[in-house]
Design a protein around this motif. Sequence first.
Motif, PDB file in Angstrom:
ATOM      1  N   ALA A 192       0.838  -1.204   0.000  1.00 55.04           N
ATOM      2  CA  ALA A 192       0.000   0.000   0.000  1.00 55.04           C
ATOM      3  C   ALA A 192       0.868   1.246   0.000  1.00 55.04           C
ATOM      4  N   ARG A 193       1.939   1.233   0.791  1.00 54.99           N
ATOM      5  CA  ARG A 193       2.868   2.375   0.813  1.00 54.99           C
ATOM      6  C   ARG A 193       3.484   2.583  -0.571  1.00 54.99           C
ATOM      7  N   ASP A 224      -8.836  -2.669   6.479  1.00 52.80           N
ATOM      8  CA  ASP A 224      -9.828  -2.238   5.484  1.00 52.80           C
ATOM      9  C   ASP A 224      -9.268  -1.139   4.585  1.00 52.80           C
ATOM     10  N   ASN A 225      -8.619  -0.160   5.168  1.00 56.88           N
ATOM     11  CA  ASN A 225      -8.044   0.934   4.388  1.00 56.88           C
ATOM     12  C   ASN A 225      -6.918   0.430   3.489  1.00 56.88           C
ATOM     13  N   ILE A 226      -6.096  -0.453   4.011  1.00 58.85           N
ATOM     14  CA  ILE A 226      -5.005  -1.005   3.209  1.00 58.85           C
ATOM     15  C   ILE A 226      -5.552  -1.817   2.048  1.00 58.85           C
ATOM     16  N   GLU A 263      -2.191  10.819   3.231  1.00 56.67           N
ATOM     17  CA  GLU A 263      -2.670   9.442   3.400  1.00 56.67           C
ATOM     18  C   GLU A 263      -1.513   8.521   3.775  1.00 56.67           C
ATOM     19  N   LEU A 264      -0.362   8.735   3.157  1.00 54.41           N
ATOM     20  CA  LEU A 264       0.815   7.927   3.466  1.00 54.41           C
ATOM     21  C   LEU A 264       1.261   8.129   4.910  1.00 54.41           C
ATOM     22  N   ARG A 265       1.272   9.387   5.357  1.00 50.41           N
ATOM     23  CA  ARG A 265       1.671   9.666   6.750  1.00 50.41           C
ATOM     24  C   ARG A 265       0.712   9.030   7.749  1.00 50.41           C
ATOM     25  N   MET A 287       1.469   6.680  -6.933  1.00 52.51           N
ATOM     26  CA  MET A 287       0.476   7.692  -7.299  1.00 52.51           C
ATOM     27  C   MET A 287       1.059   9.099  -7.158  1.00 52.51           C
ATOM     28  N   MET A 288       1.837   9.305  -6.128  1.00 51.64           N
ATOM     29  CA  MET A 288       2.502  10.600  -5.940  1.00 51.64           C
ATOM     30  C   MET A 288       3.515  10.850  -7.067  1.00 51.64           C
TER      31      MET A 288
END
Length: 126
Positions: A53-54, A105-107, A95-97, A60-61
């Motif tokens: 995910a990271r 769920d978010n991951i 979001e990364l921080r 994306m960045m």
Amino acid sequence: MAFVEPIPMPSNTYPLHQNEIPLILDGEHLASYQVERPAPQWSQDDCVNYESARELIGLMMAYRSEWISRERLRPQPDLALVASWTAERSAYAAELRGLDVGDRDNIARIRRDYGAEARRLAALER
């Protein structure tokens, strides 16, 4: 070459820090003044998912950074587009921080949604 006697060095002893935190190994008993903390509740799979995910957020960045750079190099850059991509990149950074290895769920959402977006963008580059 002649042997030279070594110069004796003073052995300084330094005082221990007053707020020293002792190392507690598994199975040792805790002193009454020490606080026991719960062990983290995540698995190896959670760690792998978190790292992927990271990586996806970073990707994306990176895409936004590339687009911003390309747009700025144009003779007449679209500043509204640059501002939009800059805001998106900032949102990804936030979001990364805030990403937590225990937030399954978010991951999962990040891996699903950003993974699909990364595949789509990579296909456009071919």
